[in-house]
Design a protein around this motif. Structure first.
Motif, PDB file in Angstrom:
ATOM      1  N   ASP A 180      -1.596  14.593  -0.591  1.00 23.27           N
ATOM      2  CA  ASP A 180      -2.261  13.480  -0.444  1.00 23.27           C
ATOM      3  C   ASP A 180      -2.009  12.004   0.288  1.00 23.27           C
ATOM      4  O   ASP A 180      -2.766  11.230   0.677  1.00 23.27           O
ATOM      5  CB  ASP A 180      -1.556  12.908  -2.169  1.00 23.27           C
ATOM      6  CG  ASP A 180      -1.742  14.046  -2.807  1.00 23.27           C
ATOM      7  OD1 ASP A 180      -3.499  14.382  -2.974  1.00 23.27           O
ATOM      8  OD2 ASP A 180      -1.751  13.798  -4.072  1.00 23.27           O
ATOM      9  N   HIS A 181      -0.655  11.841  -0.047  1.00 22.53           N
ATOM     10  CA  HIS A 181       0.032  10.651   1.035  1.00 22.53           C
ATOM     11  C   HIS A 181      -0.832  10.929   2.925  1.00 22.53           C
ATOM     12  O   HIS A 181      -1.529  10.064   3.308  1.00 22.53           O
ATOM     13  CB  HIS A 181       1.670  11.233   1.699  1.00 22.53           C
ATOM     14  CG  HIS A 181       2.430  10.119   0.548  1.00 22.53           C
ATOM     15  ND1 HIS A 181       2.026   8.771   0.340  1.00 22.53           N
ATOM     16  CD2 HIS A 181       3.507  10.835   0.008  1.00 22.53           C
ATOM     17  CE1 HIS A 181       3.612   8.496  -0.147  1.00 22.53           C
ATOM     18  NE2 HIS A 181       3.768   9.622  -0.041  1.00 22.53           N
ATOM     19  N   TYR A 197      -2.170   6.326  -4.627  1.00 22.79           N
ATOM     20  CA  TYR A 197      -1.419   6.659  -2.848  1.00 22.79           C
ATOM     21  C   TYR A 197      -3.052   5.472  -2.498  1.00 22.79           C
ATOM     22  O   TYR A 197      -2.386   4.549  -1.089  1.00 22.79           O
ATOM     23  CB  TYR A 197      -1.781   7.967  -2.396  1.00 22.79           C
ATOM     24  CG  TYR A 197      -0.219   8.282  -2.430  1.00 22.79           C
ATOM     25  CD1 TYR A 197       0.797   7.890  -4.016  1.00 22.79           C
ATOM     26  CD2 TYR A 197      -0.067   9.194  -2.323  1.00 22.79           C
ATOM     27  CE1 TYR A 197       1.972   8.196  -4.215  1.00 22.79           C
ATOM     28  CE2 TYR A 197       1.227  10.371  -1.941  1.00 22.79           C
ATOM     29  CZ  TYR A 197       1.652   9.599  -2.857  1.00 22.79           C
ATOM     30  OH  TYR A 197       2.901  10.640  -3.993  1.00 22.79           O
ATOM     31  N   LYS A 254       2.299  16.011  -2.438  1.00 20.01           N
ATOM     32  CA  LYS A 254       2.263  15.258  -2.215  1.00 20.01           C
ATOM     33  C   LYS A 254       2.175  14.752  -0.637  1.00 20.01           C
ATOM     34  O   LYS A 254       1.296  13.771  -0.764  1.00 20.01           O
ATOM     35  CB  LYS A 254       4.143  15.031  -2.599  1.00 20.01           C
ATOM     36  CG  LYS A 254       4.404  13.434  -3.929  1.00 20.01           C
ATOM     37  CD  LYS A 254       5.389  13.292  -4.085  1.00 20.01           C
ATOM     38  CE  LYS A 254       5.539  11.800  -4.281  1.00 20.01           C
ATOM     39  NZ  LYS A 254       7.090  11.714  -4.989  1.00 20.01           N
ATOM     40  N   GLN A 304       4.800  21.735  -5.369  1.00 20.01           N
ATOM     41  CA  GLN A 304       4.689  19.961  -5.160  1.00 20.01           C
ATOM     42  C   GLN A 304       4.899  19.203  -4.155  1.00 20.01           C
ATOM     43  O   GLN A 304       3.658  18.359  -4.336  1.00 20.01           O
ATOM     44  CB  GLN A 304       5.797  19.686  -6.659  1.00 20.01           C
ATOM     45  CG  GLN A 304       5.549  20.554  -7.638  1.00 20.01           C
ATOM     46  CD  GLN A 304       4.021  19.909  -8.364  1.00 20.01           C
ATOM     47  OE1 GLN A 304       3.218  18.409  -8.371  1.00 20.01           O
ATOM     48  NE2 GLN A 304       3.353  21.084  -8.821  1.00 20.01           N
ATOM     49  N   ARG A 305       6.254  19.078  -3.711  1.00 23.31           N
ATOM     50  CA  ARG A 305       5.712  18.295  -2.047  1.00 23.31           C
ATOM     51  C   ARG A 305       4.573  18.858  -0.859  1.00 23.31           C
ATOM     52  O   ARG A 305       4.389  17.885  -0.330  1.00 23.31           O
ATOM     53  CB  ARG A 305       7.605  18.773  -1.677  1.00 23.31           C
ATOM     54  CG  ARG A 305       8.449  18.509  -2.848  1.00 23.31           C
ATOM     55  CD  ARG A 305       9.487  17.875  -1.289  1.00 23.31           C
ATOM     56  NE  ARG A 305      10.209  19.445  -0.480  1.00 23.31           N
ATOM     57  CZ  ARG A 305      10.757  20.617  -1.467  1.00 23.31           C
ATOM     58  NH1 ARG A 305      11.619  20.252  -2.291  1.00 23.31           N
ATOM     59  NH2 ARG A 305      11.187  21.490  -1.234  1.00 23.31           N
ATOM     60  N   ARG A 312      -2.838  10.731  -8.550  1.00 25.02           N
ATOM     61  CA  ARG A 312      -1.985  10.774  -7.438  1.00 25.02           C
ATOM     62  C   ARG A 312      -2.451  10.187  -6.344  1.00 25.02           C
ATOM     63  O   ARG A 312      -2.062   8.531  -5.832  1.00 25.02           O
ATOM     64  CB  ARG A 312      -0.991  11.561  -7.250  1.00 25.02           C
ATOM     65  CG  ARG A 312       0.229  11.142  -6.143  1.00 25.02           C
ATOM     66  CD  ARG A 312       1.342  12.301  -6.078  1.00 25.02           C
ATOM     67  NE  ARG A 312       0.771  13.515  -5.430  1.00 25.02           N
ATOM     68  CZ  ARG A 312       0.937  14.702  -6.264  1.00 25.02           C
ATOM     69  NH1 ARG A 312       2.191  14.917  -6.740  1.00 25.02           N
ATOM     70  NH2 ARG A 312       0.661  16.201  -5.433  1.00 25.02           N
TER      71      ARG A 312
END
Ligand SMILES: [Zn+2]
Length: 240
Positions: A113-114, A165, A110, A106-107, A161
């Motif tokens: 995506d960042h 962002y 994420k 998950q991290r 997500r």
């Protein structure tokens, strides 16, 4: 500090409270920053962004400048690796370890995506874009060009997500994000309006011979939206 340049810049703003917490074996410091959103420059310079699986994001400016973001193949590889690990552990019933691996995955997602959203917003700033246009999120789910093999991926991969962002990073730069509900973005020829089905990764219009990378087509059509019969020279690839 492990900070990117844009994060360092944020530290010039008014600083809020600092919170230090421990996550597994790492200490993490979080600081609140009060930043004013830049004024939107209203030049109506629209950039289209198409989100997908094989290519996580494609952006096309009104001048036809194009950039591909992320690495779909790598994403798939990493996700498959984690899935394999979980399955292996599942047999031995090591539930705690399985959960740890899921959190790690998950991290990682994420973080991707960042990074991608930051690159997209930077590209928009470089090109003096005032509006980023994306497909409505419910639309992406239904129309994402995908094979059955990818379907499972589709539901877990968070388009939502990534879009959020892009939205909040864009807003900080004075760029508005608009969601549109276009149809046939993967079929309509942006030069003549003819509907064609893409084959493999390539799109070729039977009527006017316009040709481009299939993933780029979606972003072009989102960028153009209803003004489809424009001078088509700017969006033609060099390859033809
Ligand atoms: Zn055509």
């Amino acid at each position: 500090m492990l900070l990117a340049d844009y994060q360092k810049q944020q530290l010039n703003n008014k600083l809020g409270s600092l919170r230090i917490s421990k996550k597994s074996s790492k200490w993490i410091a979080q600081i609140a920053v009060e930043a004013a959103e830049k004024q939107n420059n209203n030049n109506q310079n629209v950039m289209g962004v198409d989100l997908g699986l094989k290519v996580p994001a494609v952006a096309v400016t009104k001048n036809g400048k194009t950039k591909f973001f992320g690495n779909g193949r790598q994403n798939k590889y990493i996700r498959r690796k984690y899935k394999g690990l979980r399955q292996k552990l599942g047999k031995t019933k090591k539930l705690k370890k399985i959960k740890q691996i899921s959190n790690k995955e998950q991290r990682w997602m994420k973080d991707q995506d960042h990074k991608i959203s930051r690159q997209i917003v930077n590209f928009a700033v470089e090109n003096n874009v005032s509006v980023i246009r994306m497909e409505k999120l419910t639309n992406i789910r239904n129309t994402a060009r995908t094979s059955r093999k990818n379907e499972k991926n589709l539901h877990t991969w968070s388009f939502y997500r990534l879009a959020k962002y892009i939205e909040y990073k864009g807003n900080l730069e004075g760029i508005k994000v608009k969601y549109v509900n276009p149809q046939y973005t993967s079929q309509r020829c942006p030069c003549c309006g003819e509907m064609n089905k893409g084959r493999d990764r390539k799109y070729l219009c039977k009527a006017c011979r316009f040709s481009t990378h299939r993933d780029r087509l979606g972003a072009i059509n989102i960028q153009l939206l209803y003004n489809i019969y424009i001078s088509n020279e700017i969006i033609r690839d060099n390859e033809n």
